[in-house]
Scaffold this motif. Structure first.
Motif, PDB file in Angstrom:
ATOM      1  N   THR A  42       0.869  -1.196   0.359  1.00  0.00           N
ATOM      2  CA  THR A  42       0.368  -0.376   0.094  1.00  0.00           C
ATOM      3  C   THR A  42       1.073   1.206   0.457  1.00  0.00           C
ATOM      4  O   THR A  42      -0.008   2.871  -0.363  1.00  0.00           O
ATOM      5  N   SER A  43       1.741   1.133   0.504  1.00  0.00           N
ATOM      6  CA  SER A  43       3.258   2.675   0.009  1.00  0.00           C
ATOM      7  C   SER A  43       4.207   1.579   0.475  1.00  0.00           C
ATOM      8  O   SER A  43       4.619   0.707   0.589  1.00  0.00           O
ATOM      9  N   ALA A  44       5.389   3.097  -0.386  1.00  0.00           N
ATOM     10  CA  ALA A  44       7.195   2.737  -0.480  1.00  0.00           C
ATOM     11  C   ALA A  44       7.194   3.965   0.192  1.00  0.00           C
ATOM     12  O   ALA A  44       6.625   4.637  -0.473  1.00  0.00           O
ATOM     13  N   GLN A  45       8.609   3.393   0.847  1.00  0.00           N
ATOM     14  CA  GLN A  45       9.815   4.990   0.979  1.00  0.00           C
ATOM     15  C   GLN A  45      10.810   4.275   0.352  1.00  0.00           C
ATOM     16  O   GLN A  45      11.636   3.667   0.898  1.00  0.00           O
ATOM     17  N   ILE A  46      11.617   5.366  -0.098  1.00  0.00           N
ATOM     18  CA  ILE A  46      12.311   5.015  -1.097  1.00  0.00           C
ATOM     19  C   ILE A  46      13.677   5.901  -0.303  1.00  0.00           C
ATOM     20  O   ILE A  46      14.186   7.194   0.046  1.00  0.00           O
ATOM     21  N   SER A  47      15.037   4.822  -0.182  1.00  0.00           N
ATOM     22  CA  SER A  47      16.321   5.290   0.702  1.00  0.00           C
ATOM     23  C   SER A  47      16.790   6.180  -0.513  1.00  0.00           C
ATOM     24  O   SER A  47      16.714   5.230  -2.008  1.00  0.00           O
ATOM     25  N   GLY A  48      18.154   6.711  -0.535  1.00  0.00           N
ATOM     26  CA  GLY A  48      19.206   6.261  -1.738  1.00  0.00           C
ATOM     27  C   GLY A  48      18.522   7.399  -2.473  1.00  0.00           C
ATOM     28  O   GLY A  48      18.803   8.160  -4.252  1.00  0.00           O
ATOM     29  N   VAL A  49      19.239   8.611  -2.064  1.00  0.00           N
ATOM     30  CA  VAL A  49      18.523  10.068  -2.605  1.00  0.00           C
ATOM     31  C   VAL A  49      19.342  10.978  -2.719  1.00  0.00           C
ATOM     32  O   VAL A  49      19.686  11.714  -3.682  1.00  0.00           O
ATOM     33  N   GLY A 126       1.888  12.306   6.345  1.00  0.00           N
ATOM     34  CA  GLY A 126       1.213  11.699   5.335  1.00  0.00           C
ATOM     35  C   GLY A 126       1.450   9.785   4.926  1.00  0.00           C
ATOM     36  O   GLY A 126       0.423   9.758   4.003  1.00  0.00           O
ATOM     37  N   ASN A 127       2.479   9.402   4.779  1.00  0.00           N
ATOM     38  CA  ASN A 127       2.736   7.827   4.329  1.00  0.00           C
ATOM     39  C   ASN A 127       2.381   7.754   5.854  1.00  0.00           C
ATOM     40  O   ASN A 127       3.740   7.139   6.108  1.00  0.00           O
ATOM     41  N   VAL A 128       1.127   6.868   5.752  1.00  0.00           N
ATOM     42  CA  VAL A 128       0.917   6.456   6.935  1.00  0.00           C
ATOM     43  C   VAL A 128       0.211   5.360   7.089  1.00  0.00           C
ATOM     44  O   VAL A 128      -0.993   5.194   5.948  1.00  0.00           O
ATOM     45  N   PRO A 129       1.131   4.037   6.865  1.00  0.00           N
ATOM     46  CA  PRO A 129      -0.201   3.040   6.294  1.00  0.00           C
ATOM     47  C   PRO A 129      -0.794   2.264   7.307  1.00  0.00           C
ATOM     48  O   PRO A 129      -1.005   3.180   8.901  1.00  0.00           O
ATOM     49  N   VAL A 149       5.570   0.266  16.064  1.00  0.00           N
ATOM     50  CA  VAL A 149       4.975   1.309  16.378  1.00  0.00           C
ATOM     51  C   VAL A 149       3.064   1.350  15.659  1.00  0.00           C
ATOM     52  O   VAL A 149       2.531   1.503  16.258  1.00  0.00           O
ATOM     53  N   ILE A 150       3.816   1.054  14.455  1.00  0.00           N
ATOM     54  CA  ILE A 150       2.036   0.780  13.588  1.00  0.00           C
ATOM     55  C   ILE A 150       1.622   0.026  13.474  1.00  0.00           C
ATOM     56  O   ILE A 150       0.454   0.102  12.645  1.00  0.00           O
ATOM     57  N   GLY A 151       2.721  -1.212  13.241  1.00  0.00           N
ATOM     58  CA  GLY A 151       2.469  -2.260  13.111  1.00  0.00           C
ATOM     59  C   GLY A 151       2.479  -2.608  11.847  1.00  0.00           C
ATOM     60  O   GLY A 151       1.325  -3.984  11.375  1.00  0.00           O
ATOM     61  N   ALA A 152       1.987  -2.077  10.811  1.00  0.00           N
ATOM     62  CA  ALA A 152       1.958  -3.002   8.950  1.00  0.00           C
ATOM     63  C   ALA A 152       3.395  -3.171   9.484  1.00  0.00           C
ATOM     64  O   ALA A 152       4.471  -3.370  10.079  1.00  0.00           O
TER      65      ALA A 152
END
Ligand SMILES: C[C@@](O)(CCOP(=O)(O)O)CC(=O)O
Ligand code: SF4
Length: 413
Positions: A42-49, A126-129, A149-152
């Motif tokens: 449902t979402s992605a968070q991308i390192s390497g920026v 806002g990127n909150v699974p 903490v969120i449990g995703a």
């Protein structure tokens, strides 16, 4: 590995080269880790920026992926911090060639449909699974937060893996996506009450000790138990979300922790259990915490050239605390408070930014003390209240570190 019809079409290149390459990465990862299939995320968070960490090779790789106009992220996705404040790099003294390349990297991600919000605390903006969502995140502190903490559910993805997942809307089913693998592996009993930088120190000690284990914390407060004349075996102190983000960041930096549980606090502690861990216990005292704080300080002086707060990126409450601390005063050291553009916008409206700037400090967006080229800005020592930053800055930037709470780090004229 089993692929459904649509996944096969992606793999065969029917949706273009970038989707094909991304699918190849996901399948290769799945095969390495023994996954049987892919799952929707449902979402992605991308390192390497940051240009500092990915360099010209990374920029070329991204521009190549972005040249395929068919490829767009399938799920809401955000970026990790970049190497500069993307809007105010000049004012802050970042080298212009670096800033130029940095903007190209962020533009390439933008062309791929990734939101250009550069932050390691996307869960604040806002990127909150949701609980039990499958996601593909790569910033290690955010992985710890979203799992614990969120449990995703996410593995500690690498940058290219998270980007491939964003483009395909999928990830391979292995590791922390599987319920069974989320059980605690060791109980950590914290005997004395902790607060502030103690959470980072605790994470630093435990991460070093357990590597990629899953700790089950019991946070106690001996003094309280004495008063009540009881020594119940349950967490009796309640950390804030800011404390939890510091703890997770430190756990993930001295070790490879991706998930932790805290009794009575985090959402999966009951299922994660401690019953099977009668013989796997570690005790941490205030003395251990004090030792870790001292170990994280590498500077002989008690005054840093630059104080840098916001690792992981500061929340609005943390910015408010800093504003209250410096209000009407003049700071001697340089002070950066690192955060996202979203939180800064809220801080602007609340008047916190003005207060902080009037005291001689800056709210710095998009970047941080680790991924920006601070070593090129003439600083020799840095004061941080983050154990993760204290752990990384000596090797990533070559500066001497003071690890302490903000009120001790900031010196006034
Ligand atoms: C140190 C870190 O927080 C930031 C640097 O990572 P990168 O430049 O986004 O790959 C990465 C991490 O801990 O996952
Ligand atoms: S080093 Fe700290 S502030 Fe920088 S990206 Fe990582 S968690 Fe965020």
């Amino acid at each position: 590995m089993y692929l459904n019809k649509d996944e096969e079409r992606m793999y065969e290149g029917e949706y273009g080269n970038t989707v094909r390459k991304s699918m190849e990465i996901l399948v290769a990862l799945g095969e390495i880790y023994g996954a049987e299939n892919l799952i929707d995320i449902t979402s992605a968070q991308i390192s390497g920026v940051s240009y500092k960490t990915i360099g010209d090779a990374g920029l070329e790789y991204l521009e190549d992926l972005a040249s395929d106009k068919n490829a767009l992220a399938k799920v809401p996705s955000t970026l990790n911090p970049a190497g500069t404040d993307l809007d105010n790099w000049e004012k802050l003294g970042f080298p212009s060639e670096f800033a130029l390349k940095q903007n190209k990297i962020v533009d390439a991600y933008g062309s791929l449909g990734i939101s250009q919000t550069c932050t390691c605390t996307p869960y604040l903006v806002g990127n909150v699974p949701r609980f039990r969502d499958h996601v593909a995140w790569s910033e290690s502190s955010a992985v710890a937060y979203v799992n614990s903490v969120i449990g995703a559910k996410t593995n500690r993805e690498g940058g290219p893996g998270a980007l491939a997942a964003a483009i395909c809307g999928k990830t391979a089913m292995y590791g922390y996506h599987i319920e069974e693998n989320r059980k605690a592996t060791i109980v950590i009993e914290v005997e004395d009450k902790i607060s502030g930088i103690d959470y980072g120190a605790l994470g630093y000690i435990v991460g070093k000790e357990i590597g990629d284990g899953i700790p089950y914390f019991i946070l106690k407060d001996k003094t309280q138990n004495k008063k009540k004349d009881s020594s119940t075996d349950i967490s009796s102190i309640s950390p804030t979300n800011n404390d939890l983000k510091s703890l997770g960041a430190a756990l993930a930096s001295s070790g490879a922790v991706a998930l932790y549980h805290i009794e009575n606090i985090t959402p999966e502690y009951k299922i994660a259990g401690k019953k099977h861990l009668q013989n796997d216990k570690m005790f941490i005292s205030s003395h251990d915490i004090q030792n870790a704080c001292e170990k994280l300080t590498t500077s002989d002086s008690n005054e840093a050239d630059l104080v840098c707060l916001g690792c992981p990126h500061a929340s609005l409450e943390e910015i408010e605390e800093i504003a209250n601390l410096v209000k009407g005063r003049h700071i001697k050291n340089d002070l950066w408070v690192c955060t996202s553009i979203n939180i800064k916008a809220a801080a602007d409206r609340m008047g916190f930014t003005k207060i902080i700037e009037n005291a001689g400090a800056a709210l710095v967006c998009d970047t941080c003390m680790v991924v920006s080229p601070i070593e090129e800005l003439g600083y020799e020592s840095i004061g941080v209240n983050s154990a993760k930053a204290a752990n990384y800055v000596p090797s990533m930037c070559g500066l001497k570190v003071i690890y302490d709470n903000a009120e001790n780090l900031i010196k006034f004229k």
